[in-house]
Design a protein around this motif. Structure first.
Motif, mmCIF file in Angstrom:
data_model
loop_
_atom_site.group_PDB
_atom_site.id
_atom_site.type_symbol
_atom_site.label_atom_id
_atom_site.label_comp_id
_atom_site.label_asym_id
_atom_site.label_seq_id
_atom_site.Cartn_x
_atom_site.Cartn_y
_atom_site.Cartn_z
ATOM 1 N N ALA A 80 -5.171 -25.971 22.145
ATOM 2 C CA ALA A 80 -4.746 -24.921 20.936
ATOM 3 C C ALA A 80 -3.265 -25.516 20.915
ATOM 4 O O ALA A 80 -2.531 -26.028 19.308
ATOM 5 C CB ALA A 80 -4.810 -23.797 21.044
ATOM 6 N N CYS A 81 -2.203 -26.698 22.382
ATOM 7 C CA CYS A 81 -1.336 -26.853 21.626
ATOM 8 C C CYS A 81 -1.228 -28.520 22.087
ATOM 9 O O CYS A 81 -0.138 -28.986 21.443
ATOM 10 C CB CYS A 81 -0.223 -25.989 22.357
ATOM 11 N N HIS A 82 -2.022 -28.732 22.843
ATOM 12 C CA HIS A 82 -1.601 -29.927 22.863
ATOM 13 C C HIS A 82 -2.899 -31.162 23.131
ATOM 14 O O HIS A 82 -4.339 -30.598 23.544
ATOM 15 C CB HIS A 82 -1.487 -29.663 24.605
ATOM 16 N N THR A 83 -2.495 -32.183 23.258
ATOM 17 C CA THR A 83 -3.528 -33.418 23.042
ATOM 18 C C THR A 83 -3.339 -33.782 24.022
ATOM 19 O O THR A 83 -1.811 -33.771 24.983
ATOM 20 C CB THR A 83 -3.679 -34.149 21.506
ATOM 21 N N ILE A 84 -4.685 -34.942 24.961
ATOM 22 C CA ILE A 84 -4.044 -35.598 26.285
ATOM 23 C C ILE A 84 -4.710 -37.241 25.625
ATOM 24 O O ILE A 84 -4.528 -38.050 26.742
ATOM 25 C CB ILE A 84 -4.792 -35.319 27.709
ATOM 26 N N ASN A 85 -5.621 -37.505 25.161
ATOM 27 C CA ASN A 85 -5.133 -38.615 24.775
ATOM 28 C C ASN A 85 -5.128 -40.044 24.396
ATOM 29 O O ASN A 85 -3.645 -39.463 23.487
ATOM 30 C CB ASN A 85 -6.308 -38.248 23.423
ATOM 31 N N GLN A 86 -4.268 -41.031 24.663
ATOM 32 C CA GLN A 86 -3.438 -42.016 24.541
ATOM 33 C C GLN A 86 -3.322 -42.234 23.020
ATOM 34 O O GLN A 86 -4.601 -42.395 22.204
ATOM 35 C CB GLN A 86 -3.992 -43.470 25.705
ATOM 36 N N GLY A 87 -1.725 -41.972 22.933
ATOM 37 C CA GLY A 87 -1.440 -42.273 21.278
ATOM 38 C C GLY A 87 -1.937 -41.154 20.060
ATOM 39 O O GLY A 87 -1.515 -40.622 19.583
ATOM 40 N N GLY A 88 -2.188 -39.895 20.920
ATOM 41 C CA GLY A 88 -2.309 -38.511 20.648
ATOM 42 C C GLY A 88 -1.054 -37.540 19.814
ATOM 43 O O GLY A 88 -0.269 -37.833 20.158
ATOM 44 N N ALA A 89 -2.278 -37.311 19.003
ATOM 45 C CA ALA A 89 -0.306 -37.008 18.032
ATOM 46 C C ALA A 89 0.489 -35.241 18.755
ATOM 47 O O ALA A 89 -0.429 -34.391 19.732
ATOM 48 C CB ALA A 89 -0.500 -35.961 16.420
ATOM 49 N N ASN A 90 1.650 -34.765 18.494
ATOM 50 C CA ASN A 90 2.149 -33.693 19.242
ATOM 51 C C ASN A 90 1.441 -32.750 18.603
ATOM 52 O O ASN A 90 0.775 -32.722 17.062
ATOM 53 C CB ASN A 90 3.129 -34.434 18.876
ATOM 54 N N GLY A 91 0.964 -31.359 19.066
ATOM 55 C CA GLY A 91 1.367 -30.670 18.331
ATOM 56 C C GLY A 91 2.420 -29.264 18.750
ATOM 57 O O GLY A 91 3.451 -29.627 18.160
ATOM 58 N N ILE A 92 1.869 -28.389 18.666
ATOM 59 C CA ILE A 92 2.435 -27.231 19.471
ATOM 60 C C ILE A 92 3.566 -27.856 20.614
ATOM 61 O O ILE A 92 3.985 -27.512 20.307
ATOM 62 C CB ILE A 92 2.066 -25.966 19.816
ATOM 63 N N GLY A 93 2.918 -28.313 21.586
ATOM 64 C CA GLY A 93 2.925 -28.822 22.393
ATOM 65 C C GLY A 93 2.613 -30.955 22.258
ATOM 66 O O GLY A 93 2.367 -31.005 21.669
ATOM 67 N N PRO A 94 3.679 -31.120 23.173
ATOM 68 C CA PRO A 94 3.589 -32.653 23.337
ATOM 69 C C PRO A 94 2.255 -33.187 23.725
ATOM 70 O O PRO A 94 1.071 -32.596 24.601
ATOM 71 C CB PRO A 94 4.580 -33.054 24.126
ATOM 72 N N ASN A 95 2.051 -34.255 23.294
ATOM 73 C CA ASN A 95 0.395 -35.037 24.160
ATOM 74 C C ASN A 95 1.047 -35.444 25.773
ATOM 75 O O ASN A 95 2.316 -35.530 25.982
ATOM 76 C CB ASN A 95 1.148 -36.265 23.501
ATOM 77 N N LEU A 96 0.088 -35.512 26.372
ATOM 78 C CA LEU A 96 0.174 -34.697 27.321
ATOM 79 C C LEU A 96 -0.015 -36.429 28.495
ATOM 80 O O LEU A 96 -0.106 -36.670 29.269
ATOM 81 C CB LEU A 96 -0.661 -33.527 28.196
ATOM 82 N N TYR A 97 -0.526 -37.002 27.174
ATOM 83 C CA TYR A 97 -0.930 -38.548 28.203
ATOM 84 C C TYR A 97 -0.138 -39.238 29.053
ATOM 85 O O TYR A 97 1.054 -39.721 28.673
ATOM 86 C CB TYR A 97 -1.955 -39.877 27.513
ATOM 87 N N GLY A 98 -0.434 -39.265 30.631
ATOM 88 C CA GLY A 98 0.631 -39.797 31.564
ATOM 89 C C GLY A 98 1.671 -39.761 31.653
ATOM 90 O O GLY A 98 2.770 -40.116 31.957
ATOM 91 N N ALA A 99 1.753 -37.995 31.712
ATOM 92 C CA ALA A 99 2.394 -37.186 31.499
ATOM 93 C C ALA A 99 3.627 -37.388 32.905
ATOM 94 O O ALA A 99 4.256 -37.696 33.742
ATOM 95 C CB ALA A 99 2.559 -35.978 31.459
ATOM 96 N N LEU A 100 2.203 -37.195 34.429
ATOM 97 C CA LEU A 100 2.875 -37.266 35.816
ATOM 98 C C LEU A 100 3.609 -38.494 35.651
ATOM 99 O O LEU A 100 3.041 -39.495 35.696
ATOM 100 C CB LEU A 100 1.868 -37.361 36.477
#
Length: 217
Positions: A80-100
Motif C-alpha cells: 500500500a505504501c511501497h514498490t520494490i521493482n527496479q525503477g518503481g515509483a515512490n508512493g507514500i514510502g520510497p521504492n525499496l529496490y536494492g535498499a539493503l
C-alpha cells in the motif's frame, strides 16, 4: 439545641467512619500505589514486561532458515505504501529496490523524515530487523506508521525477500557457526613445532640406545 448537637454528632461520626473506611480500603486494594500487574496481560509497544524474559537471538540465526517466498507474502503488507521493482515509483514510502546496503535516506527525491536520515550508516540485516520490529522505536519521530513485525522469523523472511530484490548481500554468519570456526582453527606455528618436537624426542632416544649397543658389540 440538644437535638441539633445530637444530629451534628452523628454527622461527624459518619464522616469519620467514611474516612476510615476509605483509608482502609485504599490500603487493602493498593489504591494509593499505582503499581502495574506483575504479569502483563498483553504486550504494549514501548512497555517492557516486569518479568524480563530472554533476549531475542540475532537475526542471522533466523536468516539461516529464511524463506524468500514467505517473505514475498509478508511484503503484501507493505504494497500500500511501497514498490520494490527496479525503477518503481515512490508512493507514500520510497521504492525499496536494492535498499539493503544503501544509506537510510538513499532514494533521491523522496521526502524522508529527519528522524530517519539522521541515523548514520547503511541499512544492514541487523538494523533492518530493528526497523521492521518497530519503526517508531528505531527512529523516534519517523513518519512511518507501520506497527511492526514482532516475530523474528517473519522479519527474517521479509528481509531475505528484500535482499533478493536488487541487493543480494551475503547473509551474516550465525553465532554458532562463528564459534565452530573459532574452535576449528589450526594451532599456532609455535605450538605445532613444539608438538612435533615432543613426539620426535622418544624416537631419537631410542635410536641413540640402538647405536650405542651396536658399537659395544
Amino acid at each position: 439545641m440538644d437535638n441539633n448537637n445530637t444530629i451534628a454528632g452523628w454527622v461527624l461520626a459518619g464522616a469519620i467512619a467514611a474516612l476510615s473506611f476509605s483509608i482502609l480500603s485504599g490500603k487493602y486494594f493498593h489504591a494509593d500505589k499505582p503499581d502495574r500487574p506483575e504479569t502483563m496481560g498483553f504486550e504494549i509497544e514501548g512497555v517492557e514486561s516486569s518479568g524480563g524474559g530472554s533476549a531475542e537471538e540475532p537475526i542471522s540465526v533466523f536468516l539461516a532458515n529464511a524463506d524468500i517466498a514467505a517473505g514475498e507474502a509478508t511484503f503484501k503488507k507493505c504494497v500500500a505504501c511501497h514498490t520494490i521493482n527496479q525503477g518503481g515509483a515512490n508512493g507514500i514510502g520510497p521504492n525499496l529496490y536494492g535498499a539493503l546496503g544503501k544509506a537510510h535516506g538513499h532514494v533521491a527525491g523522496f521526502a524522508y523524515s529527519d528522524a530517519l536520515t539522521s541515523i548514520p550508516g547503511n541499512w544492514d540485516f541487523e538494523n533492518m530487523s530493528e526497523w521492521l520490529q518497530s519503526p517508531r522505536k528505531y527512529a523516534p519521530g519517523t513518519k512511518m506508521t507501520f506497527a511492526g513485525l514482532s516475530k523474528p522469523q517473519e522479519r527474517a523472511d521479509l528481509i531475505a525477500y528484500l535482499n533478493s530484490q536488487g541487493s543480494n548481500l551475503p547473509y551474516p554468519e550465525p553465532p554458532a557457526a562463528e564459534e565452530a570456526t573459532a574452535e576449528g582453527e589450526a594451532p599456532a606455528e609455535g605450538e605445532e613445532v613444539a608438538a612435533t618436537d615432543d613426539a620426535a624426542a622418544p624416537a631419537a632416544e631410542e635410536a641413540a640406545e640402538v647405536a650405542e649397543t651396536a658399537a659395544t658389540e
